[in-house]
Design a protein around this motif. Structure first.
Motif, PDB file in Angstrom:
ATOM      1  N   ILE A  38       0.644  -1.266   0.142  1.00 53.59           N
ATOM      2  CA  ILE A  38       0.027   0.097  -0.031  1.00 53.59           C
ATOM      3  C   ILE A  38       0.948   1.143  -0.054  1.00 53.59           C
ATOM      4  O   ILE A  38       1.748   1.456   0.966  1.00 53.59           O
ATOM      5  N   TYR A  57       0.141   5.667   0.010  1.00 56.69           N
ATOM      6  CA  TYR A  57      -0.820   6.391   0.274  1.00 56.69           C
ATOM      7  C   TYR A  57      -0.941   7.747  -0.641  1.00 56.69           C
ATOM      8  O   TYR A  57      -0.098   8.318  -0.883  1.00 56.69           O
ATOM      9  N   TYR A 114      -4.736  10.303   2.297  1.00 56.56           N
ATOM     10  CA  TYR A 114      -4.414   9.265   3.068  1.00 56.56           C
ATOM     11  C   TYR A 114      -5.221   7.951   2.518  1.00 56.56           C
ATOM     12  O   TYR A 114      -5.717   7.242   3.403  1.00 56.56           O
ATOM     13  N   ARG A 115      -5.508   8.074   1.269  1.00 54.44           N
ATOM     14  CA  ARG A 115      -6.159   7.022   0.620  1.00 54.44           C
ATOM     15  C   ARG A 115      -5.255   5.899   0.090  1.00 54.44           C
ATOM     16  O   ARG A 115      -4.259   6.065  -0.581  1.00 54.44           O
ATOM     17  N   PRO A 116      -5.482   4.606   0.487  1.00 54.42           N
ATOM     18  CA  PRO A 116      -4.785   3.408   0.230  1.00 54.42           C
ATOM     19  C   PRO A 116      -5.019   2.837  -1.164  1.00 54.42           C
ATOM     20  O   PRO A 116      -5.879   2.704  -1.595  1.00 54.42           O
ATOM     21  N   SER A 148      -7.748  -1.377  -0.278  1.00 55.84           N
ATOM     22  CA  SER A 148      -7.067  -0.260  -1.234  1.00 55.84           C
ATOM     23  C   SER A 148      -7.606  -0.115  -2.494  1.00 55.84           C
ATOM     24  O   SER A 148      -8.396  -1.163  -2.891  1.00 55.84           O
ATOM     25  N   ASN A 176       3.194   3.224   9.355  1.00 55.97           N
ATOM     26  CA  ASN A 176       3.584   3.487   7.900  1.00 55.97           C
ATOM     27  C   ASN A 176       4.755   4.310   7.779  1.00 55.97           C
ATOM     28  O   ASN A 176       5.390   4.633   9.204  1.00 55.97           O
ATOM     29  N   ASP A 208       2.476   1.960   3.490  1.00 60.86           N
ATOM     30  CA  ASP A 208       2.037   1.265   4.576  1.00 60.86           C
ATOM     31  C   ASP A 208       3.119   0.321   5.126  1.00 60.86           C
ATOM     32  O   ASP A 208       4.219  -0.036   4.568  1.00 60.86           O
TER      33      ASP A 208
END
Length: 121
Positions: free
Chosen positions: A45, A47, A51-53, A69, A109, A118
């Protein structure tokens, strides 16, 4: 005498902070991709803005780590250490077997090649 510290992103404070290094793992993989200049496994992952995986193969990410994700795409904007965003301009397969490292921090992270990723551990 002191534990090493690694920069990561604190979601609660919305700030970059030094976090305790808890663990480092080294593994050889043959499932790597190069996203811009950053090498990652297909399930790792990164970001994106907010903070969108995102990951190359979200289904494998979910199977391996139990984390949701979205599929990373050219045009996504990744969170950088300096607070800016880096647009994804290329996603390429990296052939062969390669040694990889991942780090576990208290924040979950860390920044790899200036991109927030991550901990994966």
């Amino acid at each position: 005498e002191k534990d090493p510290k690694i920069f990561g992103y604190n979601v609660e404070t919305d700030k970059i902070e030094l976090a305790d290094l808890i663990e480092i793992r080294t593994v050889k993989h043959d499932n790597l991709y190069i996203i811009n200049d950053t090498k990652v496994t297909e399930d790792h992952i990164l970001y994106a803005d907010g903070y969108r995986p995102v990951s190359v193969k979200p289904d494998i990410t979910k199977t391996n780590y139990g984390k949701d994700s979205e599929e990373i795409k050219v045009g996504d904007k990744l969170m950088k250490y300096d607070g800016s965003l880096e647009e994804v301009t290329s996603i390429e397969v990296l052939e062969g077997m390669h040694k990889t490292y991942t780090i576990k921090t208290e924040l979950g992270n860390f920044y790899a090649n200036d991109i927030l990723v991550d901990s994966e551990i």
